[in-house]
Write a protein that holds these residues in place. Structure first.
Motif, PDB file in Angstrom:
ATOM      1  N   THR A  73       0.853  -1.193   0.000  1.00  0.00           N
ATOM      2  CA  THR A  73       0.000   0.000   0.000  1.00  0.00           C
ATOM      3  C   THR A  73       0.888   1.242   0.000  1.00  0.00           C
ATOM      4  O   THR A  73       2.120   1.154  -0.007  1.00  0.00           O
ATOM      5  CB  THR A  73      -0.949   0.001   1.211  1.00  0.00           C
ATOM      6  OG1 THR A  73      -0.182   0.169   2.404  1.00  0.00           O
ATOM      7  CG2 THR A  73      -1.744  -1.291   1.287  1.00  0.00           C
ATOM      8  N   SER A  74       0.278   2.394   0.029  1.00  0.00           N
ATOM      9  CA  SER A  74       1.028   3.647  -0.116  1.00  0.00           C
ATOM     10  C   SER A  74       2.190   3.743   0.856  1.00  0.00           C
ATOM     11  O   SER A  74       3.250   4.268   0.530  1.00  0.00           O
ATOM     12  CB  SER A  74       0.108   4.839   0.107  1.00  0.00           C
ATOM     13  OG  SER A  74      -1.143   4.607  -0.475  1.00  0.00           O
ATOM     14  N   ARG A  75       1.984   3.243   2.059  1.00  0.00           N
ATOM     15  CA  ARG A  75       3.078   3.412   3.014  1.00  0.00           C
ATOM     16  C   ARG A  75       4.262   2.518   2.696  1.00  0.00           C
ATOM     17  O   ARG A  75       5.354   2.735   3.216  1.00  0.00           O
ATOM     18  CB  ARG A  75       2.600   3.295   4.456  1.00  0.00           C
ATOM     19  CG  ARG A  75       2.387   1.934   5.007  1.00  0.00           C
ATOM     20  CD  ARG A  75       1.810   2.025   6.395  1.00  0.00           C
ATOM     21  NE  ARG A  75       0.549   2.791   6.352  1.00  0.00           N
ATOM     22  CZ  ARG A  75       0.017   3.442   7.386  1.00  0.00           C
ATOM     23  NH1 ARG A  75       0.624   3.445   8.545  1.00  0.00           N
ATOM     24  NH2 ARG A  75      -1.122   4.071   7.282  1.00  0.00           N
ATOM     25  N   GLY A  77       5.527   2.541  -0.303  1.00  0.00           N
ATOM     26  CA  GLY A  77       6.308   3.512  -1.075  1.00  0.00           C
ATOM     27  C   GLY A  77       6.999   4.517  -0.165  1.00  0.00           C
ATOM     28  O   GLY A  77       8.169   4.866  -0.363  1.00  0.00           O
ATOM     29  N   ILE A  78       6.259   4.973   0.849  1.00  0.00           N
ATOM     30  CA  ILE A  78       6.831   5.945   1.801  1.00  0.00           C
ATOM     31  C   ILE A  78       8.033   5.321   2.508  1.00  0.00           C
ATOM     32  O   ILE A  78       9.111   5.923   2.610  1.00  0.00           O
ATOM     33  CB  ILE A  78       5.779   6.359   2.857  1.00  0.00           C
ATOM     34  CG1 ILE A  78       4.552   7.000   2.197  1.00  0.00           C
ATOM     35  CG2 ILE A  78       6.402   7.282   3.897  1.00  0.00           C
ATOM     36  CD1 ILE A  78       3.376   7.235   3.159  1.00  0.00           C
ATOM     37  N   GLU A  79       7.838   4.114   2.979  1.00  0.00           N
ATOM     38  CA  GLU A  79       8.889   3.441   3.746  1.00  0.00           C
ATOM     39  C   GLU A  79      10.101   3.145   2.856  1.00  0.00           C
ATOM     40  O   GLU A  79      11.244   3.303   3.286  1.00  0.00           O
ATOM     41  CB  GLU A  79       8.335   2.155   4.367  1.00  0.00           C
ATOM     42  CG  GLU A  79       9.219   1.599   5.437  1.00  0.00           C
ATOM     43  CD  GLU A  79       8.445   1.019   6.628  1.00  0.00           C
ATOM     44  OE1 GLU A  79       7.209   1.078   6.658  1.00  0.00           O
ATOM     45  OE2 GLU A  79       9.115   0.500   7.520  1.00  0.00           O
ATOM     46  N   LEU A 145       7.695  15.912   2.976  1.00  0.00           N
ATOM     47  CA  LEU A 145       6.528  16.790   3.064  1.00  0.00           C
ATOM     48  C   LEU A 145       5.344  16.148   2.347  1.00  0.00           C
ATOM     49  O   LEU A 145       5.457  15.769   1.180  1.00  0.00           O
ATOM     50  CB  LEU A 145       6.901  18.139   2.408  1.00  0.00           C
ATOM     51  CG  LEU A 145       5.889  19.269   2.390  1.00  0.00           C
ATOM     52  CD1 LEU A 145       5.421  19.629   3.789  1.00  0.00           C
ATOM     53  CD2 LEU A 145       6.504  20.507   1.713  1.00  0.00           C
ATOM     54  N   VAL A 146       4.231  16.030   3.060  1.00  0.00           N
ATOM     55  CA  VAL A 146       3.005  15.512   2.440  1.00  0.00           C
ATOM     56  C   VAL A 146       2.461  16.580   1.491  1.00  0.00           C
ATOM     57  O   VAL A 146       2.559  17.773   1.775  1.00  0.00           O
ATOM     58  CB  VAL A 146       1.962  15.176   3.531  1.00  0.00           C
ATOM     59  CG1 VAL A 146       0.624  14.782   2.923  1.00  0.00           C
ATOM     60  CG2 VAL A 146       2.489  14.066   4.444  1.00  0.00           C
ATOM     61  N   GLN A 147       1.902  16.159   0.340  1.00  0.00           N
ATOM     62  CA  GLN A 147       1.213  17.150  -0.500  1.00  0.00           C
ATOM     63  C   GLN A 147      -0.239  17.305  -0.033  1.00  0.00           C
ATOM     64  O   GLN A 147      -0.596  18.289   0.567  1.00  0.00           O
ATOM     65  CB  GLN A 147       1.252  16.794  -1.983  1.00  0.00           C
ATOM     66  CG  GLN A 147       0.636  17.935  -2.817  1.00  0.00           C
ATOM     67  CD  GLN A 147       0.397  17.622  -4.285  1.00  0.00           C
ATOM     68  OE1 GLN A 147       0.207  16.481  -4.676  1.00  0.00           O
ATOM     69  NE2 GLN A 147       0.402  18.656  -5.109  1.00  0.00           N
ATOM     70  N   GLY A 148      -1.064  16.310  -0.286  1.00  0.00           N
ATOM     71  CA  GLY A 148      -2.456  16.405   0.164  1.00  0.00           C
ATOM     72  C   GLY A 148      -2.634  15.542   1.394  1.00  0.00           C
ATOM     73  O   GLY A 148      -2.411  14.338   1.341  1.00  0.00           O
ATOM     74  N   ASP A 149      -3.019  16.144   2.506  1.00  0.00           N
ATOM     75  CA  ASP A 149      -3.225  15.357   3.729  1.00  0.00           C
ATOM     76  C   ASP A 149      -4.728  15.213   3.940  1.00  0.00           C
ATOM     77  O   ASP A 149      -5.402  16.165   4.340  1.00  0.00           O
ATOM     78  CB  ASP A 149      -2.553  16.026   4.933  1.00  0.00           C
ATOM     79  CG  ASP A 149      -2.329  15.024   6.076  1.00  0.00           C
ATOM     80  OD1 ASP A 149      -3.282  14.291   6.405  1.00  0.00           O
ATOM     81  OD2 ASP A 149      -1.202  14.972   6.612  1.00  0.00           O
ATOM     82  N   THR A 150      -5.253  14.022   3.673  1.00  0.00           N
ATOM     83  CA  THR A 150      -6.703  13.814   3.767  1.00  0.00           C
ATOM     84  C   THR A 150      -7.225  14.016   5.184  1.00  0.00           C
ATOM     85  O   THR A 150      -8.413  14.230   5.368  1.00  0.00           O
ATOM     86  CB  THR A 150      -7.088  12.397   3.306  1.00  0.00           C
ATOM     87  OG1 THR A 150      -6.172  11.474   3.873  1.00  0.00           O
ATOM     88  CG2 THR A 150      -7.077  12.288   1.805  1.00  0.00           C
ATOM     89  N   SER A 151      -6.351  13.936   6.193  1.00  0.00           N
ATOM     90  CA  SER A 151      -6.838  14.097   7.566  1.00  0.00           C
ATOM     91  C   SER A 151      -7.342  15.510   7.815  1.00  0.00           C
ATOM     92  O   SER A 151      -8.212  15.728   8.643  1.00  0.00           O
ATOM     93  CB  SER A 151      -5.758  13.713   8.583  1.00  0.00           C
ATOM     94  OG  SER A 151      -4.681  14.614   8.527  1.00  0.00           O
TER      95      SER A 151
HETATM   96  C1  PLP Z   1      -4.459   7.735   2.315  1.00  0.00           C
HETATM   97  C2  PLP Z   1      -3.059   8.167   2.523  1.00  0.00           C
HETATM   98  C3  PLP Z   1      -2.051   7.230   2.745  1.00  0.00           C
HETATM   99  C4  PLP Z   1      -2.456   5.787   2.828  1.00  0.00           C
HETATM  100  O1  PLP Z   1      -1.470   4.858   3.034  1.00  0.00           O
HETATM  101  P1  PLP Z   1      -1.852   3.330   2.848  1.00  0.00           P
HETATM  102  O2  PLP Z   1      -0.649   2.594   3.242  1.00  0.00           O
HETATM  103  O3  PLP Z   1      -2.218   3.118   1.409  1.00  0.00           O
HETATM  104  O4  PLP Z   1      -3.034   3.065   3.723  1.00  0.00           O
HETATM  105  C5  PLP Z   1      -0.744   7.687   2.872  1.00  0.00           C
HETATM  106  N1  PLP Z   1      -0.455   9.005   2.804  1.00  0.00           N
HETATM  107  C6  PLP Z   1      -1.432   9.938   2.596  1.00  0.00           C
HETATM  108  C7  PLP Z   1      -1.076  11.372   2.496  1.00  0.00           C
HETATM  109  C8  PLP Z   1      -2.757   9.537   2.459  1.00  0.00           C
HETATM  110  O5  PLP Z   1      -3.724  10.423   2.295  1.00  0.00           O
END
Ligand code: PLP
Length: 410
Positions: A73-75, A77-79, A145-151
């Protein structure tokens, strides 16, 4: 002996996913994912991987050779990005404007970086000068830096940040998971060294694949780090500070797998590759700018609609992401019960929220396949009915009318 009950085949209920993600996938993405499997070194697979790389170069607006998928999942890629770019003890600066900034800081900490953060109030973004001031003070090797933060639904402007990073010799990484495809993103023009995403937001697929792109500078950092893999590569010393402390997320190895050498690392998740390829294909077929415009229109219509229902919107709207809006739950309405009624009675999912916003706002998304007029109007009609049932006084037809007017250009 107990007899086990074998459940029936998977048969999910009909749902319209209008939360902050995951969202309903494009039908063609689900079809692509049911295509037959091939072996990982089949010429068809190699060609599909190369096509996917080229498609995502266009999605990211980059010429980066190192444009691939990280399985997970997305994280994931982040990791992969942070773990591979950061050496233990490196200074990393994370400006935090919502939940996902905290995630980047946590992952950098686990990568044994010296993490420095700056924070802004939820519902706001950083000015370039605030970021530059912190860079000068901290002297990091990486800005994350996050671009769009859904929170918080905020979209951090990145346009001037890359130039600032370049001037101070800092690598620039952005998590564009929630924004890519529905908001402007220019990897090369904005000077990104690394960017990662996921499929389950504006790209209109399921979670499970993380597109990533890396500049030549980033690739240099990654490939300069010691590689180890028992028996196959030059032996490294696991105690050496330069050792990437993950096998799965070692981007040096992932790039060798995707690159011309096709060195075995993991087994590329074939069905996810098909899905990721189709997400990019439908986006580019419609047109990159057209898809962003469609998100902006749907997002503006949803915003007008909730305002037409008399709801108050959270945060600095001038920096709102196109694809999600946070609305205050009206006084006296039980937030979770109302959300449940949306799901049970209308089959529509909207989102709850985290941290300081928990219990205060709902988050309503309009992204990917669901950035559509009918999805927007149906959600607003259902929301009106549910709000009224829970005792809120809302203008009759106020949501649908305002959104339909916006779509009609009134
Ligand atoms: C939704 C979101 C994620 C989600 O990460 P997953 O590992 O796919 O659950 C990560 N970063 C941002 C900024 C998001 O909005």
């Amino acid at each position: 002996m107990t007899t086990s009950v074998i459940p029936g085949p998977i048969d999910p209920p009909a749902r319209l996913l209008m939360g902050p993600g995951p969202i309903s996938a494009y039908p063609s993405v689900l079809r692509a994912m049911s295509a037959p499997l091939v072996g990982q070194y089949d010429p068809f697979m190699t060609a599909a991987m190369a096509e996917t790389q080229e498609l995502y170069r266009q999605v990211w607006a980059t010429r980066n050779e190192a444009t691939v998928l990280v399985d997970g999942t997305s994280r994931a890629g982040i990791e992969a990005a942070i773990t591979s770019l950061v050496r233990p003890g490196d200074r990393v600066l994370v400006p935090i404007f919502g939940r996902f900034g905290h995630l980047l800081a946590e992952i950098a900490e686990r990568a044994m970086a010296e993490v420095h953060t700056i924070e802004t109030e939820w519902g706001q973004v950083f000015t370039p000068s605030a970021v530059e001031e912190a860079i000068v003070r901290v002297q990091p090797t990486l800005l994350a830096l996050v671009q769009g933060d859904t929170s918080t639904t905020m979209n951090q402007p990145l346009g001037e940040i890359g130039e600032i990073c370049r001037r101070h010799g800092v690598l620039f990484y952005s998590d564009a998971t929630a924004s890519l495809g529905g908001n402007d993103f220019e990897a090369d023009a904005w000077g990104l060294d690394a960017a990662t995403a996921g499929l389950q937001k504006c790209l209109g697929g399921p979670s499970g694949s993380s597109p990533i792109t890396l500049s030549d500078r980033a690739v240099e950092v990654i490939t300069s780090r010691k590689k180890v893999e028992a028996g196959i590569r030059e032996p490294g010393d696991p105690s050496a500070p330069d050792f990437v402390r993950s096998n799965y997320f070692d981007l040096g190895m992932i790039l060798d797998y995707w690159g011309p050498r096709r060195l075995n690392h993991h087994t590329e998740a074939t069905s996810m590759l098909y899905g990721a390829r189709e997400c990019a294909r439908v986006l580019l077929l419609e047109g990159r700018q057209q898809v962003i415009d469609r998100h902006r229109l749907a997002g503006d219509a949803m915003l007008a609609g909730v305002q037409g229902l008399g709801l108050e919107v959270f945060g600095d709207i001038s920096h709102k992401m196109t694809n999600v809006v946070a609305v205050y739950i009206p006084e006296g309405v039980p937030g979770d019960a109302a959300r449940q009624a949306m799901l049970d009675d209308f089959g529509i999912e909207i989102g709850t929220s985290f941290g300081p916003l928990h219990g205060k706002v709902w988050r309503i998304g309009t992204m990917g396949y669901n950035a559509r007029k009918d999805a927007v109007l149906t959600t607003l009609a259902a929301l009106e009915a549910v709000l009224r049932r829970f005792g809120a006084s809302v203008p009759v037809g106020g949501g649908v009318d305002a959104a339909a007017d916006l779509y009609a250009g009134k």
